[in-house]
Scaffold this motif. Structure first.
Motif, PDB file in Angstrom:
ATOM      1  N   GLN A  98       0.905  -1.322   0.078  1.00  0.00           N
ATOM      2  CA  GLN A  98       0.175  -0.020  -0.035  1.00  0.00           C
ATOM      3  C   GLN A  98       0.792   1.370  -0.076  1.00  0.00           C
ATOM      4  OE1 GLN A  98      -2.795   0.033   2.990  1.00  0.00           O
ATOM      5  NE2 GLN A  98      -3.934   1.819   2.238  1.00  0.00           N
ATOM      6  N   SER A  99       1.801   1.138   0.914  1.00  0.00           N
ATOM      7  CA  SER A  99       2.811   2.573   0.711  1.00  0.00           C
ATOM      8  C   SER A  99       3.431   2.559  -0.753  1.00  0.00           C
ATOM      9  CB  SER A  99       4.045   2.375   1.799  1.00  0.00           C
ATOM     10  OG  SER A  99       3.576   2.011   2.873  1.00  0.00           O
ATOM     11  N   ARG A 100       3.985   1.414  -1.392  1.00  0.00           N
ATOM     12  CA  ARG A 100       4.236   1.607  -2.768  1.00  0.00           C
ATOM     13  C   ARG A 100       3.436   2.434  -3.497  1.00  0.00           C
ATOM     14  NH1 ARG A 100       4.282  -3.084  -6.447  1.00  0.00           N
ATOM     15  NH2 ARG A 100       1.983  -2.584  -6.126  1.00  0.00           N
ATOM     16  N   ASN A 101       2.056   1.862  -3.411  1.00  0.00           N
ATOM     17  CA  ASN A 101       0.955   2.433  -4.141  1.00  0.00           C
ATOM     18  C   ASN A 101       0.747   3.813  -3.942  1.00  0.00           C
ATOM     19  OD1 ASN A 101       0.692  -0.023  -5.499  1.00  0.00           O
ATOM     20  ND2 ASN A 101      -1.148  -0.608  -4.442  1.00  0.00           N
ATOM     21  N   ILE A 102       0.732   4.138  -2.682  1.00  0.00           N
ATOM     22  CA  ILE A 102       0.532   5.644  -2.265  1.00  0.00           C
ATOM     23  C   ILE A 102       1.691   6.537  -2.637  1.00  0.00           C
ATOM     24  CG2 ILE A 102       0.373   7.239  -0.433  1.00  0.00           C
ATOM     25  CD1 ILE A 102      -1.156   4.937   1.133  1.00  0.00           C
ATOM     26  N   LEU A 103       2.977   5.954  -2.482  1.00  0.00           N
ATOM     27  CA  LEU A 103       4.152   6.979  -2.829  1.00  0.00           C
ATOM     28  C   LEU A 103       4.406   6.907  -4.425  1.00  0.00           C
ATOM     29  CD1 LEU A 103       6.373   6.021   0.200  1.00  0.00           C
ATOM     30  CD2 LEU A 103       4.930   8.052  -0.096  1.00  0.00           C
ATOM     31  N   LEU A 104       4.517   5.986  -5.004  1.00  0.00           N
ATOM     32  CA  LEU A 104       4.932   5.782  -6.545  1.00  0.00           C
ATOM     33  C   LEU A 104       3.510   5.657  -7.413  1.00  0.00           C
ATOM     34  CD1 LEU A 104       7.691   3.422  -6.016  1.00  0.00           C
ATOM     35  CD2 LEU A 104       7.882   5.774  -5.993  1.00  0.00           C
ATOM     36  N   GLY A 105       2.427   5.499  -6.882  1.00  0.00           N
ATOM     37  CA  GLY A 105       1.254   5.032  -7.745  1.00  0.00           C
ATOM     38  C   GLY A 105       1.293   3.561  -8.090  1.00  0.00           C
ATOM     39  N   LEU A 106       0.090   3.300  -8.735  1.00  0.00           N
ATOM     40  CA  LEU A 106      -0.104   1.850  -9.294  1.00  0.00           C
ATOM     41  C   LEU A 106       0.881   1.633 -10.548  1.00  0.00           C
ATOM     42  CD1 LEU A 106      -3.774   1.370  -9.316  1.00  0.00           C
ATOM     43  CD2 LEU A 106      -2.301   0.063  -7.728  1.00  0.00           C
ATOM     44  N   PRO A 107       1.535   0.530 -10.259  1.00  0.00           N
ATOM     45  CA  PRO A 107       2.310  -0.065 -11.567  1.00  0.00           C
ATOM     46  C   PRO A 107       1.465  -0.050 -12.624  1.00  0.00           C
ATOM     47  CG  PRO A 107       2.840  -1.148  -9.187  1.00  0.00           C
ATOM     48  CD  PRO A 107       1.762  -0.523  -9.208  1.00  0.00           C
ATOM     49  N   GLN A 108       2.058   0.068 -13.710  1.00  0.00           N
ATOM     50  CA  GLN A 108       1.103  -0.106 -14.895  1.00  0.00           C
ATOM     51  C   GLN A 108       0.521  -1.586 -15.163  1.00  0.00           C
ATOM     52  OE1 GLN A 108       0.815   2.395 -16.930  1.00  0.00           O
ATOM     53  NE2 GLN A 108      -0.469   1.269 -18.467  1.00  0.00           N
ATOM     54  N   ARG A 109       1.418  -2.474 -14.530  1.00  0.00           N
ATOM     55  CA  ARG A 109       0.663  -3.861 -14.777  1.00  0.00           C
ATOM     56  C   ARG A 109      -0.427  -4.045 -13.964  1.00  0.00           C
ATOM     57  NH1 ARG A 109       4.850  -8.946 -13.760  1.00  0.00           N
ATOM     58  NH2 ARG A 109       3.562 -10.412 -14.581  1.00  0.00           N
ATOM     59  N   GLU A 110      -0.355  -3.393 -12.681  1.00  0.00           N
ATOM     60  CA  GLU A 110      -1.497  -3.692 -11.893  1.00  0.00           C
ATOM     61  C   GLU A 110      -2.705  -2.885 -12.246  1.00  0.00           C
ATOM     62  OE1 GLU A 110      -3.504  -4.625  -8.166  1.00  0.00           O
ATOM     63  OE2 GLU A 110      -1.891  -5.344  -9.362  1.00  0.00           O
ATOM     64  N   GLN A 111      -2.404  -1.693 -12.971  1.00  0.00           N
ATOM     65  CA  GLN A 111      -3.335  -0.792 -13.451  1.00  0.00           C
ATOM     66  C   GLN A 111      -4.209  -1.537 -14.611  1.00  0.00           C
ATOM     67  OE1 GLN A 111      -4.345   2.261 -12.302  1.00  0.00           O
ATOM     68  NE2 GLN A 111      -5.717   2.739 -13.806  1.00  0.00           N
ATOM     69  N   GLN A 112      -3.517  -2.280 -15.498  1.00  0.00           N
ATOM     70  CA  GLN A 112      -4.035  -2.907 -16.527  1.00  0.00           C
ATOM     71  C   GLN A 112      -4.816  -4.210 -15.990  1.00  0.00           C
ATOM     72  OE1 GLN A 112      -0.646  -3.751 -18.886  1.00  0.00           O
ATOM     73  NE2 GLN A 112      -0.487  -1.794 -19.842  1.00  0.00           N
ATOM     74  N   ARG A 113      -4.506  -4.724 -14.976  1.00  0.00           N
ATOM     75  CA  ARG A 113      -5.082  -5.952 -14.363  1.00  0.00           C
ATOM     76  C   ARG A 113      -6.398  -5.444 -13.925  1.00  0.00           C
ATOM     77  NH1 ARG A 113      -6.614  -8.014  -9.963  1.00  0.00           N
ATOM     78  NH2 ARG A 113      -5.791  -6.325  -8.479  1.00  0.00           N
ATOM     79  N   LEU A 114      -6.413  -4.174 -13.170  1.00  0.00           N
ATOM     80  CA  LEU A 114      -7.593  -3.767 -12.727  1.00  0.00           C
ATOM     81  C   LEU A 114      -8.750  -3.313 -13.747  1.00  0.00           C
ATOM     82  CD1 LEU A 114      -6.124  -1.437  -9.721  1.00  0.00           C
ATOM     83  CD2 LEU A 114      -7.516  -3.470  -9.619  1.00  0.00           C
ATOM     84  N   GLU A 115      -8.185  -2.742 -14.857  1.00  0.00           N
ATOM     85  CA  GLU A 115      -9.132  -2.220 -16.040  1.00  0.00           C
ATOM     86  C   GLU A 115      -9.696  -3.463 -16.526  1.00  0.00           C
ATOM     87  OE1 GLU A 115      -6.322   0.175 -18.437  1.00  0.00           O
ATOM     88  OE2 GLU A 115      -6.343   1.741 -17.149  1.00  0.00           O
TER      89      GLU A 115
END
Length: 136
Positions: A98-115
């Motif tokens: 969660q800290s990584r997602n807050i500080l650096l944003g969602l990784p592209q791979r994770e964003q695509q998986r959610l989409e």
């Protein structure tokens, strides 16, 4: 069957893009809640049994705190040690994720998986278990 229109980034479907982005954010938020719920369940189920099994060693450690007492208490109770390690490990991994997602944003791979998952939820419609939390 009517296929939901895929959002485009060129501005033609700005309303759909906004709606789609909100749905992806809802799914991410639901994922975060799900992970913390899982961590909470571990701490409410496994940790008490592990600590109860270590109660004798904990009394000794309270009286005479040494790292050796802690080490041997954990070494001679491997099941309790494993239970506490699972609780601590999942908590730390969720905090780091969660800290990584807050500080650096969602990784592209994770964003695509959610989409992709939002597209699947939209395609299945109201019969999907997450429909009311994501698309409603």
């Amino acid at each position: 069957m009517d296929q939901p229109e895929e959002p485009s980034l060129n501005g033609r479907n700005a309303n759909i893009d906004t709606n789609f982005t909100q749905q992806v954010q809802k799914l991410h938020r639901l994922t975060v809640y799900g992970r913390w719920f899982f961590v909470g369940c571990l701490w409410l189920t496994i940790a008490p049994f592990s600590l109860w099994n270590l109660r004798g060693e904990l009394v000794l450690v309270q009286q005479y705190f040494t790292w050796v007492a802690v080490r041997y208490g954990l070494l001679y109770n491997p099941l309790s040690t494993f239970g506490l390690a699972i609780c601590i490990g999942t908590t730390v991994s969720t905090l780091v994720w969660q800290s990584r997602n807050i500080l650096l944003g969602l990784p592209q791979r994770e964003q695509q998986r959610l989409e992709k998952q939002v597209f699947k939820i939209r395609q299945q419609g109201q019969t999907h278990p997450l429909w009311k939390w994501i698309c409603h």
